[in-house]
Write an enzyme that holds these catalytic residues in place. Structure first.
Site, mmCIF file in Angstrom:
data_model
loop_
_atom_site.group_PDB
_atom_site.id
_atom_site.type_symbol
_atom_site.label_atom_id
_atom_site.label_comp_id
_atom_site.label_asym_id
_atom_site.label_seq_id
_atom_site.Cartn_x
_atom_site.Cartn_y
_atom_site.Cartn_z
ATOM 1 N N ASP A 1 0.807 -1.217 0.000
ATOM 2 C CA ASP A 1 0.000 0.000 0.000
ATOM 3 C C ASP A 1 0.843 1.270 0.000
ATOM 4 O OD1 ASP A 1 -2.116 -1.728 0.196
ATOM 5 O OD2 ASP A 1 -2.975 -0.835 2.004
ATOM 6 N N HIS B 1 3.645 -2.395 3.125
ATOM 7 C CA HIS B 1 3.668 -1.045 2.560
ATOM 8 C C HIS B 1 4.972 -0.810 1.807
ATOM 9 C CE1 HIS B 1 0.718 -0.840 5.834
ATOM 10 N NE2 HIS B 1 0.166 0.159 5.174
#
Length: 279
Positions: free
Chosen positions: A99, A244
């Protein structure tokens, strides 16, 4: 927007093949045809990853056609009341998701590791990051990764008006389409904060909501070993792993992927990306 220099090699092949007929298209998209070189990107930290021979225990995702953005799903996207948390268990499958990017400091290293082991992943990108780093979207398309919508500026959707949520989603889908080659078919709410408007607007824009099963909590920078342990302990058929590639110092996430990815493959897991026909 100077689209000429942002076109991926795959789209260039497709454009050229259009003048050659069906036979030319088949030849251009055949696995192994040409060199799938990605657009130039900042040099990755550390020594370059060398390819190694495939081993029987290391399952790889083998696309039936050439790499590139997925085809748009047909039919109307259903309005969900909750996000999908995993993919159907079609064998020992695991989905890796990243992400907040793309970030030129960390995303290229992650892409290099995925390429080394010849697996694909999902990247839920923020529109403002994608607009600044369009070549990374082009590389994701070239290497067969799935790009999802993570809004434009990573806001808390539950605090926004409906028209603002739509703008956050639409602007991101537009920039993804421009540089990746297709509009995203998946979206993820920042902070995992979903509401009715997000589900409805996502469906209107043709996107399915995907959450996660295993949260590495890598954004807390708990240490590389801790991240690796969370992935390996949580691995199970059909799980979706959240990590992430932007939003802070993601060097631990980069190092952890280098460790747990080969372990997952050696354990017989098939690292894959979801298909819309699954749902």
């Amino acid at each position: 927007m100077q689209k000429d220099h942002l076109l991926t090699r795959r789209r260039a092949l497709l454009a050229a093949a259009a003048t050659l007929g069906a036979a030319g298209v088949a030849a251009a998209l055949a696995p192994g045809a040409g060199n799938r070189g990605a657009p130039a990107s900042p040099p990755a930290a550390g020594a370059p990853a060398a390819r190694r021979p495939l081993r029987p225990s290391e399952y790889r995702l083998r696309p039936l056609t050439g790499y590139g953005p997925p085809r748009t799903a047909s039919g109307r996207t259903p309005v969900r009341k909750e996000p999908l948390l995993k993919v159907p268990d079609n064998g020992r499958t695991v989905v890796l998701t990243f992400d907040d990017g793309p970030d030129p400091r960390y995303t290229p290293d992650i892409l290099d590791t995925l390429a080394r082991y010849e697996v694909r992943a999902m990247f839920f990108v923020c529109g403002e990051m994608a607009a600044y780093n369009p070549y990374l979207l082009a590389r994701m398309a070239d290497e067969g990764h799935v790009v999802g919508n993570h809004t434009w500026s990573h806001p808390l959707l539950t605090k926004l008006r409906r028209r603002t949520i739509r703008s956050e989603m639409e602007r991101t889908s537009d920039v993804v389409e421009q540089h990746y080659g297709a509009r995203p078919e998946w979206f993820r709410a920042p902070y995992g904060a979903w509401n009715r408007a997000a589900f409805e607007l996502g469906a209107e824009l043709g996107m399915e909501p995907l959450a996660w099963t295993v949260d590495t909590l890598d954004w807390t920078e708990p240490g590389t070993r801790t991240i690796v342990g969370r992935v390996e302990d949580g691995a199970a058929p059909g799980v979706v792993v959240l990590s992430h590639d932007a939003g802070g110092d993601r060097s631990q996430s980069v190092k952890a992927l280098r460790s747990y990815l080969p372990h997952l493959l050696d354990s017989g897991y098939h690292v894959t990306v979801p298909r819309r026909e699954y749902v």
